[in-house]
Design an enzyme around this catalytic site. Structure first.
Site, PDB file in Angstrom:
ATOM      1  CE  LYS A  11      -3.757  -2.286   2.552  1.00  0.00           C
ATOM      2  NZ  LYS A  11      -4.734  -2.051   3.668  1.00  0.00           N
ATOM      3  CE1 TYR A  51      -9.239  -3.322   0.713  1.00  0.00           C
ATOM      4  CE2 TYR A  51      -8.769  -1.065  -0.150  1.00  0.00           C
ATOM      5  CZ  TYR A  51      -8.322  -2.352   0.654  1.00  0.00           C
ATOM      6  OH  TYR A  51      -7.076  -2.530   1.180  1.00  0.00           O
ATOM      7  CG  ASN A 118      -3.405  -2.297   7.018  1.00  0.00           C
ATOM      8  OD1 ASN A 118      -3.093  -1.888   5.642  1.00  0.00           O
ATOM      9  ND2 ASN A 118      -4.348  -2.801   7.743  1.00  0.00           N
ATOM     10  CG  HIS A 121      -5.081  -6.198  -0.150  1.00  0.00           C
ATOM     11  ND1 HIS A 121      -6.246  -6.489   0.585  1.00  0.00           N
ATOM     12  CD2 HIS A 121      -5.091  -7.301  -1.165  1.00  0.00           C
ATOM     13  CE1 HIS A 121      -6.964  -7.609  -0.218  1.00  0.00           C
ATOM     14  NE2 HIS A 121      -6.105  -7.784  -1.143  1.00  0.00           N
ATOM     15  CD  GLU A 132      -8.523  -9.249  -3.443  1.00  0.00           C
ATOM     16  OE1 GLU A 132      -7.269  -9.645  -3.289  1.00  0.00           O
ATOM     17  OE2 GLU A 132      -9.225  -9.116  -2.581  1.00  0.00           O
TER      18      GLU A 132
END
Ligand code: ADP
Length: 142
Positions: A11, A51, A118, A121, A132
């Site tokens: 990310k 998402y 975080n 993913h 995805e």
């Protein structure tokens, strides 16, 4: 157990803090193979697809803003049990709950405001991985 593929995103916080190499190193140490890799600026449309289960959550605007902050690195990795193994290597969603030794535990930031930052993913099931991979690598032949 059969070989399977997963979709990983480093990310924008992971890219900005210099952890692309750490994520790749951890995949290589476990002898997972890297089948596709690119640096990409996400679009709001791609993120809404990625998402899809979160778009109605009150925190989704924060997640979208965070994911648009800068480039991310998209990776398709494969190997035996890679989906569950890499989820364990990633750690839980909130870095404060993630153990040292996990990517989020080692490199994530304590969550204060906005989206939980975080670092990575990773797909949570074979069905998510397939969906995805199509979003980020439409031409990928698994
Ligand atoms: P995971 O990435 O661990 O599979 P989710 O799919 O539930 O977790 O959420 C996707 C991402 O949205 C998280 O990794 C995190 O960046 C962000 N997020 C999840 N829950 C929250 C929340 N309550 N507040 C802010 N951001 C969140």
């Amino acid at each position: 157990m059969p070989t399977e593929s997963t979709l990983i995103l480093v990310k924008p916080d992971g890219v900005a803090t210099g952890h692309i190499g750490d994520v790749i190193t951890r995949l290589e140490r476990r002898r997972f193979s890297i089948d596709a890799l690119k640096v990409v600026h996400a679009t709001p449309a791609e993120l809404r697809q990625h998402y899809a289960q979160l778009v109605d959550k009150p925190y989704y605007p924060d997640v979208e803003e965070f994911m648009l902050e800068g480039p991310l690195v998209a990776i398709v990795a494969s190997g035996v049990d890679v989906i569950e193994s890499f989820r364990k290597m990633t750690g839980p969603t909130n870095p404060q709950d993630a153990l040292p030794g996990t990517i989020r535990g080692d490199f994530g930031r304590a969550w204060d405001l906005g989206a939980i930052r975080n670092v990575v993913h990773s797909s949570d099931s074979p069905a998510s991985a397939k969906r995805e991979i199509k979003i980020w690598f439409p031409d990928f032949k698994g």
